[in-house]
Write an enzyme that holds these catalytic residues in place. Sequence first.
Site, PDB file in Angstrom:
ATOM      1  N   LYS A  53     -23.707  26.868 -13.174  1.00  0.00           N
ATOM      2  CA  LYS A  53     -22.270  26.911 -13.469  1.00  0.00           C
ATOM      3  C   LYS A  53     -21.452  26.985 -12.173  1.00  0.00           C
ATOM      4  CE  LYS A  53     -23.201  28.999 -17.951  1.00  0.00           C
ATOM      5  NZ  LYS A  53     -23.327  30.215 -18.757  1.00  0.00           N
ATOM      6  N   GLN A  97     -22.437  36.645 -18.328  1.00  0.00           N
ATOM      7  CA  GLN A  97     -23.653  35.952 -18.774  1.00  0.00           C
ATOM      8  C   GLN A  97     -24.461  36.827 -19.734  1.00  0.00           C
ATOM      9  OE1 GLN A  97     -24.482  32.672 -17.953  1.00  0.00           O
ATOM     10  NE2 GLN A  97     -26.179  32.907 -19.392  1.00  0.00           N
ATOM     11  N   ASP A 120     -15.638  31.433 -22.379  1.00  0.00           N
ATOM     12  CA  ASP A 120     -16.825  31.235 -23.217  1.00  0.00           C
ATOM     13  C   ASP A 120     -16.429  31.158 -24.694  1.00  0.00           C
ATOM     14  OD1 ASP A 120     -19.286  30.780 -22.086  1.00  0.00           O
ATOM     15  OD2 ASP A 120     -19.677  32.901 -21.630  1.00  0.00           O
TER      16      ASP A 120
END
Length: 293
Positions: A53, A97, A120
């Site tokens: 990412k 994460q 997200d």
Amino acid sequence: MAVILDGKKVSLDIQEELRIETKERVERGRKKPHLAAVLVGDDPASQTYVAAKVKACERVGFDSTLIKLPEITTEKELMEEIKLLNENPKIDGFIVQLPLPKHINEEKVIQAINPKKDVDGFHPQNVGRMVLGLPTFLPATPNGILEILKRYKVNTIGKHCVIIGRSHIVGLPMSILMGQNYYPGNSTVTLTHSRTKNLKEICQEADIIIIAIGKPNFLTADMVKEGVVIIDVGINRVPDETKKRGYRLEGDVDYNEVIKKSSFITPVPGGVGPMTIASLLINTLNATKLNSK
Ligand code: NDP
């Protein structure tokens, strides 16, 4: 002959589009997008995902910040970090994460993220907006799947879409999005899980199968009909001594056999995975636009 849905290529195409838009944005004196990623602990798969990412941010000309915290980080310490990111005007969007170490409550952490920076798309406010079809940050993997279906003009309208797996990050949102009354949606959706009876028969009726369960080679050729569209979300590390790193990546689909009956299929690796990264970048640029209004 099946068309391979080349997520790697489409992701790079999207990244090039984002790079050009970002360059033009910065030339007009607008803010450069800035994504932060928080990684707690040293799970090897998570480290790989976060590194990919951050690398993608560099490719498209975004700023990125990686915040690495040790496994022993307390929930309180992580919450403090999130508060700082929520309040930092330089950061447009950030991700934490997952999975987090067992002693940290993931729900609590997700709910602490400012919904306007939740690239997200996991915050309950953004999930609610998604359900209602309102503008929001769509969760990265489902959004990546929609994007690849769109770019290959896969017909989803009136099709029977069977989703296997109901996680909050993939299966469940996917079931909502495929049922929305706009393209790529308008499918008739069946959401299945580990308690589903007659899964084989249900899959045999499917025009589109989206599988996210984390079990290598689970979906076999006898479970699908001719012409099916297959979206394989699974990423499984299968031990393999012939590989330098000691394992190979496989999806949830018996790819070599199922491809023979498919009209479209995503490979693993190189299918849904790179699309997830592309949609995270799209969300980050959108967050920058939203937050600099
Ligand atoms: P979870 O582990 O959170 O959930 C798995 C789901 O699969 C559950 O809903 C479970 O059912 C269901 N399931 C398990 N066994 C069966 C079975 N035998 N038959 C039917 N359903 C079953 O999964 P995630 O969504 O987090 O991840 C799934 C896979 O996708 C993993 O391999 C993961 O690595 C990968 N992934 C890939 C991404 C990408 O970018 N390509 C992004 C996210 C995940 P129940 O609810 O009843 O327990």
